[in-house]
Motif scaffolding. Structure first.
Motif, PDB file in Angstrom:
ATOM      1  N   VAL A 258       0.844  -1.190   0.000  1.00  0.00           N
ATOM      2  CA  VAL A 258       0.000   0.000   0.000  1.00  0.00           C
ATOM      3  C   VAL A 258       0.883   1.245   0.000  1.00  0.00           C
ATOM      4  O   VAL A 258       1.918   1.292   0.666  1.00  0.00           O
TER       5      VAL A 258
ATOM      6  N   LEU B 139      -8.691   1.012   4.976  1.00  0.00           N
ATOM      7  CA  LEU B 139      -8.548   0.333   3.691  1.00  0.00           C
ATOM      8  C   LEU B 139      -9.920  -0.142   3.217  1.00  0.00           C
ATOM      9  O   LEU B 139     -10.695  -0.700   4.007  1.00  0.00           O
TER      10      LEU B 139
ATOM     11  N   THR C 185      -5.912   4.066  -1.852  1.00  0.00           N
ATOM     12  CA  THR C 185      -5.734   4.420  -0.438  1.00  0.00           C
ATOM     13  C   THR C 185      -6.252   5.827  -0.155  1.00  0.00           C
ATOM     14  O   THR C 185      -5.731   6.523   0.717  1.00  0.00           O
TER      15      THR C 185
END
Length: 715
Positions: free
Chosen positions: A388, A422, A586
């Motif tokens: 991420v 998330l 994100t």
């Protein structure tokens, strides 16, 4: 596009005519091709040569030639671990050297040599137009030939400052040339493009929509050439041209904008690519494209599309999960182009959807031979977020106390999604473009590999990953959030073998589009002192880049989706594709205090004054650059907007060189440009191989002093 087969055959015919061999056995061989120079005495041969002009522009995106000369050495991109073309970013002595790098190094002669190949074809066509009896065909071929020649002269003059103006077919080998001034080169470029503009018959998509050069294509590049002549790089001689050039350029932009339209959704420019000849390859916004299809045997090789391989981080190296790279993941991870801090910071992270539609921020775990363990002691699951990228802002302190990085190199990396920001990654519960974000319902989830822009108010985005020596913290980071606009789910080898070793993309590459025309027109208005009209054009582009009402800000898609139509490959690797491409970003992790919303941000993206009271991200950049006048603020705002709109679209270096902002902006925002030099680096070196090959008209060699006169200053 389907025209590719015609292009391939036309290119083969042209190459067969002009190829030569060096060995005596070659000279003794019997001629087996049916082609000869007499072929270009026929209408069929001339039309084949004309069609081959479309194939000629493919080489711009083959073997990585496109990116070093257009995207390195500017404010937007540094170097990943792979430094094969490092000299184009650092401006060191190797830029002017011959054969100074490995096999895939971009020699400064590459562009020069290949552009003259296209110019030679255009010259042959122009000289032979009277052999074409069909008036409509003759007109079309004339427009194409003048456009391609003008386009190539444009590229040469933009890069090198001047060029040799060869406008007649060459008779034998020419070794003596006239050095043309920048003024002469721009005059020839503009003349050719003006002829093309006046000759094209409107928007006739004769070879298919999305690729055919039309009157709007010629108008766009004529405006671009006129604007270049009127810009700062030519201020030592261009004063008599400026007023008329700006007015003519404005008229050209007006034609483009009236004749063609913008896409409503930025995703429809790049990310909604679903395969060869899909809808976005036929967009009305596309003015010029280099075209490919999945006929890799004919469109790979020297002309293979390598663009999907250069923007991604080196995920297969740092991810600590076993991951294949290739079609199912949208590209190879050659990590050539690492965005700078400026490139992330120039966006409004809340309101500008282009940030989230230009970068891929979540990668899933797609193949685990032995599942690695996360910082909380649990094993990574297939299909969970394994990498991420948090695109936070400098004033965010939410994540100051975590240790970020790749588990393979930063072994103490321990990021945890404490607040559960998330999005949901449950199989079958993908995010969709419209509708509210659904979260995973797993607050406290550990993530194996994590990256962040800022901690404790300091930029740390270049501190993660590995260099060749397995260290980190240098400018050679291989872990960065990469641009996703060129990813391709049909990435194979030039033999047509569908595997993960292939470098070649089946996607077309957009070279020019209407979004750029709007930004050119805005700049023309600024140069004419009409800031209100400039603001109107900027607002058209900014509102298009905003979130739309009802849009899910967690949704992400890119050209990897084309893998679903990769019929020879999908059935074998569908699980890898599904587990890697989670269709999420994100956004809420990067904006940790923002409530979930589907409201439009068009109002927030609309400028209400210009060039005063600019958005905060732009004011910070103006302060960094020390620009205060209305003109400088307006020009630099447009340069910022060009990053937001055109990031990675192969024109940044020429834009900064043209506007006289290259040195200041590169030094301010790119730490890699250690040898950039005012009065030198604004032009590329003239290829030494070309200079060394020249002779006087009587066949004698040039002296060293005479050779030096042909070289640009400082090289």
């Amino acid at each position: 596009m389907k025209i590719n087969n015609k292009i391939a055959n036309a290119v083969i015919a042209v190459v067969a005519l002009f190829s030569t061999g060096c060995s005596s056995s070659f000279l003794d061989e019997e001629l087996t091709t049916s082609y000869s120079t007499q072929y270009f005495e026929t209408e069929e041969g001339l039309e084949s040569l004309a069609i081959s002009l479309y194939g000629h522009i493919r080489w711009l995106f083959a073997y990585g030639w496109s990116y070093p000369m257009t995207l390195y050495g500017v404010d937007e991109f540094g170097i990943g671990t792979d430094g094969v073309n490092e000299m184009w970013n650092t401006y060191d002595y190797r830029l002017a050297a011959t054969s100074s790098g490995p096999a895939n190094y971009t020699d400064n002669a590459d562009l020069w040599d290949e552009l003259y190949y296209g110019i030679a074809s255009a010259n042959t066509l122009i000289a032979s137009l009277d052999k074409i009896t069909d008036e409509s065909k003759q007109k079309r071929i004339k427009a194409m030939a003048y456009f391609l020649r003008g386009f190539n002269f444009y590229k040469l003059t933009a890069q090198y400052g001047w060029c040799v103006l060869q406008t007649e077919p060459a008779n034998g080998v020419i070794r003596s040339f006239k050095k043309s001034s920048p003024e002469e080169c721009w005059a020839q470029t503009i003349s050719d493009l003006r002829t093309a503009y006046e000759t094209f018959e409107g928007e006739d998509f004769y070879y298919g929509k999305g690729m055919t050069w039309t009157k709007a294509t010629a108008a766009h590049y004529l405006a671009k050439a006129l604007l270049f002549r009127a810009s700062e790089r030519n201020d030592s001689w261009n004063s008599s041209y400026k007023s008329a050039d700006l007015q003519e350029a404005l008229a050209c932009c007006n034609y483009v904008i009236s004749a063609r339209s913008l896409e409503a959704d930025y995703n429809d420019l790049y990310n909604n690519w679903t395969g060869v000849d899909c809808d976005i390859e036929k967009s009305d916004e596309i003015l010029m494209a280099a075209t490919w299809n999945d006929d890799y045997a004919n469109t790979g090789g020297r002309f293979g599309n390598n663009t999907s391989t250069i923007f991604s981080p080196q995920f297969s190296n740092f991810a600590s999960t076993t991951t294949n790279r290739g079609a199912a993941t949208g590209g190879k991870d050659f990590q050539r182009l690492r965005p700078t801090e400026y490139t992330y910071a120039v966006f409004d992270h809340v309101n500008d959807a282009r940030l989230w539609k230009s970068f891929k921020t979540v990668y899933g775990a797609n193949l685990l031979s032995s599942p690695p363990t996360k910082s909380d002691g649990t094993e990574v699951e297939l299909g969970e977020p394994a990498v991420v990228f948090i695109l936070n802002t400098q004033d965010d302190h939410t994540y100051d106390n975590f240790t970020f990085g790749a588990a393979r190199y930063q072994e103490d990396a321990n990021f945890v999604d404490v607040a559960g920001r998330l999005p949901d990654w449950t199989p079958g519960e993908r995010q969709t473009q419209y509708g509210e974000t659904t979260f995973s319902g797993k607050p406290g989830q550990a993530v194996l590999n994590s990256w962040i822009l800022y901690q404790n108010g300091t930029y740390v985005g270049n501190n993660f990953g590995s260099t060749a020596t397995s260290s980190y913290g240098s400018w050679q980071s291989n872990m960065f959030c990469g641009v996703c606009k060129s990813l391709c789910g049909q990435l194979e080898s030039n033999s047509g073998y569908a595997d993960y070793t292939g470098d070649y993309s089946a996607r077309d590459v957009t070279i020019a589009r209407v979004g750029d025309t709007y930004l050119m027109r805005a700049e023309i208005y600024v140069r004419l002192g009409d800031y209100s009209s400039a603001m109107n054009d900027l607002n058209v582009i900014r509102r298009r880049g905003a979130w739309k009402e009802g849009e899910n800000r967690s949704y992400q898609i890119d050209g990897t989706k084309g893998f679903e139509n990769n019929t020879s490959f999908y059935s074998s690797y569908s699980d890898q594709y599904e587990n890697w491409n989670l269709n999420m970003n994100t956004y809420y992790l990067s904006n940790p205090d923002l409530e979930v919303t589907t409201a439009s941000t068009e109002d927030a993206m609309t400028l209400t004054s210009f060039p005063s009271n600019l958005p905060a991200v732009d004011e910070a950049i103006m302060t960094k650059l020390g620009v205060t006048s209305d003109y400088d603020r307006a020009l630099n705002f447009i340069l910022n907007e060009r990053t937001r709109e055109l990031l990675g679209e192969y024109q940044r270096w020429e834009t900064l060189s043209r506007t006289g902002t290259l040195i200041k902006r590169a030094k301010a925002f790119n730490p890699d440009v250690v040898n950039i030099t005012e009065g030198k680096s604004e032009l590329r070196p003239i290829p030494q191989s070309f200079i060394d090959s020249m002779l006087h008209e009587d066949g004698t060699n040039l002296s060293d002093d005479e050779k030096a006169e042909w070289q640009n200053p400082g090289y």
